[in-house]
Design a protein around this motif. Structure first.
Motif, PDB file in Angstrom:
ATOM      1  N   SER A 122       1.016  -1.006   0.064  1.00 64.81           N
ATOM      2  CA  SER A 122       0.039  -0.040   0.153  1.00 64.81           C
ATOM      3  C   SER A 122       0.929   1.086  -0.054  1.00 64.81           C
ATOM      4  CB  SER A 122      -1.030   0.007   1.184  1.00 64.81           C
ATOM      5  OG  SER A 122      -1.647   1.052   1.339  1.00 64.81           O
ATOM      6  N   ARG A 125       2.479   1.963  -3.266  1.00 65.16           N
ATOM      7  CA  ARG A 125       1.554   2.312  -4.607  1.00 65.16           C
ATOM      8  C   ARG A 125       1.531   4.051  -4.417  1.00 65.16           C
ATOM      9  NH1 ARG A 125      -1.654  -2.203  -3.417  1.00 65.16           N
ATOM     10  NH2 ARG A 125      -2.709  -1.223  -1.994  1.00 65.16           N
ATOM     11  N   THR A 126       1.401   4.312  -3.215  1.00 63.95           N
ATOM     12  CA  THR A 126       1.246   5.944  -3.149  1.00 63.95           C
ATOM     13  C   THR A 126       2.499   6.645  -2.867  1.00 63.95           C
ATOM     14  OG1 THR A 126       0.753   5.814  -0.942  1.00 63.95           O
ATOM     15  CG2 THR A 126      -0.776   5.760  -2.767  1.00 63.95           C
ATOM     16  N   ASP A 129       3.777   9.842  -5.192  1.00 61.14           N
ATOM     17  CA  ASP A 129       2.947  11.050  -4.897  1.00 61.14           C
ATOM     18  C   ASP A 129       3.000  11.741  -3.659  1.00 61.14           C
ATOM     19  OD1 ASP A 129       1.964  10.945  -7.774  1.00 61.14           O
ATOM     20  OD2 ASP A 129       0.309   9.929  -7.237  1.00 61.14           O
ATOM     21  N   GLY A 130       3.138  10.694  -2.718  1.00 60.02           N
ATOM     22  CA  GLY A 130       3.127  11.090  -1.402  1.00 60.02           C
ATOM     23  C   GLY A 130       4.464  11.968  -1.013  1.00 60.02           C
TER      24      GLY A 130
END
Length: 275
Positions: A122, A125-126, A129-130
């Protein structure tokens, strides 16, 4: 890429880079020793490896060490190593947010972060962008570090995702670790060329391309570390150059300090900052 030799550096202006000491460079001594040695030798600041010992995760204690030794905190290394997975909880985004808070409080401009492990699905996956969000919202530079494939006698294991090499990924800021480049069998000078202004932070060390992450003193391995410093000077690099090395083999505080002092003098010479 054409590199400037050490003999040519005298005609150039000094690099504005700040030269720091990672608190891991005095291990097995603890974080307090890192502050003490950095101040004694005249480093510009320290990089705090959060979780390397309990006090490094106590920002009140780190603040007291900063004030006692009158040396600044240049960077926070987020607790994203295998051995620090339990530091500041288990949620990776919470760790990075706390790292930003620590940096803001201590006056550090950079948070160093590793890419996620592949089993952190999880989070990975981000992640890109995070990291971009944290850069924009916190006022702190999150500089993602180059890693390496885990090589074993039986094969290669890709432990990091979205990848151990950040070159083709859309991170805004990057940390170059010379020992990691050696373990990956890459050349750090190639990274300097490819990354351009995205390079904001350097872990100056070395390696001989072995299976393990060696963190040798600059010049002891295959990464042409002194040429890299010359290149940073030529480019007027204005980020941080942090000495992050393994000094356990030096055995005692005096031997460790001698090795670090000699290395600091070499760094400043190649950056044109000889004092």
């Amino acid at each position: 890429m054409s590199q400037t030799s050490a003999h040519d550096t005298g005609a150039q202006s000094p690099s504005p880079a700040k030269v720091g000491l990672s608190t891991t460079s005095v291990f097995p001594e603890r974080t307090a020793a890192g502050f003490e040695v950095a101040a004694q030798l005249g480093f510009d600041g320290v990089e705090v490896m959060v979780g390397i010992d309990p006090v490094a995760a106590d920002i009140d204690a780190v603040e007291r060490m900063r004030d006692t030794h009158q040396i600044g905190v240049m960077a926070i290394h987020a607790p994203c190593l295998l051995v620090t997975q339990g530091t500041w909880g288990t949620d990776p985004w919470s760790k990075l947010e706390r790292s930003a808070e620590a940096a803001q409080r201590l006056g550090a401009g950079v948070v160093v972060v590793h890419p996620p492990f592949r089993w952190q699905t999880s989070y990975s996956r981000t992640f890109i962008d995070g990291i971009r969000r944290l850069n924009h919202e916190t006022g702190v530079i999150f500089a993602v570090e180059n890693m390496y494939p885990w090589r074993t006698p039986t094969g290669v294991f890709q432990a990091y995702t979205p990848g151990w090499d950040p070159t083709e990924l859309s991170y805004e800021h990057l940390t170059l670790d010379l020992s990691h480049a050696s373990t990956a069998r890459m050349q750090s000078l190639d990274y300097v060329e490819a990354w351009g202004p995205r390079l904001r932070h350097v872990h100056l060390t070395d390696g001989q391309g072995s299976l393990k992450d060696e963190h040798l003193l600059p010049g002891e391995g295959d990464q042409r570390a002194h040429e890299l410093l010359d290149a940073l000077r030529t480019r007027n690099f204005d980020g941080h150059v942090v000495l992050e090395v393994n000094t356990r083999r030096h055995g005692s505080r005096p031997a460790r300090v001698e090795a670090l002092a000699r290395t600091l003098a070499d760094i400043r010479t190649h950056l044109g900052q000889a004092r």
